[in-house]
Motif scaffolding. Sequence first.
Motif, short mmCIF file in Angstrom:
data_model
loop_
_atom_site.label_atom_id
_atom_site.label_comp_id
_atom_site.label_asym_id
_atom_site.label_seq_id
_atom_site.Cartn_x
_atom_site.Cartn_y
_atom_site.Cartn_z
N LYS A 77 -10.55 6.93 5.95
CA LYS A 77 -11.88 6.32 5.89
C LYS A 77 -12.62 6.91 4.69
N LYS A 78 -13.10 6.03 3.83
CA LYS A 78 -13.86 6.42 2.64
C LYS A 78 -13.08 7.38 1.75
N ASP A 116 -9.15 7.40 -0.62
CA ASP A 116 -7.96 6.65 -1.02
C ASP A 116 -6.76 7.10 -0.21
N SER A 138 -11.32 11.50 6.73
CA SER A 138 -12.48 10.85 6.12
C SER A 138 -13.27 11.83 5.27
N GLU A 146 -17.33 12.58 3.97
CA GLU A 146 -18.76 12.32 4.04
C GLU A 146 -19.44 13.29 3.07
#
Length: 85
Positions: free
Chosen positions: A8-9, A11, A42, A44
């Motif tokens: 998620k978010k 590559d 992921s 963030e």
Amino acid sequence: MQTTVTFKKIDASESLKAYVTKKLAKFDKMLDSPAEAHVVLSVEKIRHIAEITLTCDRLKIHAREKSESMYSSIDALSDKIKAQI
């Protein structure tokens, strides 16, 4: 162990996928029956988050780890899973 890796978010990387699979392979010896692992990697902002849900017969383990490097998050996650097993 059947392993599913979701990105998620970030590559999708074969090296990260291989690293996760290698880290989780050692838990096969510790578990009695075949297990299924779902891993979510992921990003963030500057935090790299690794999250796992491990299911094996009556055993269900969930762990989450975050750090500044994805590889160190996976390492810490592996240590958490080992302690819970």
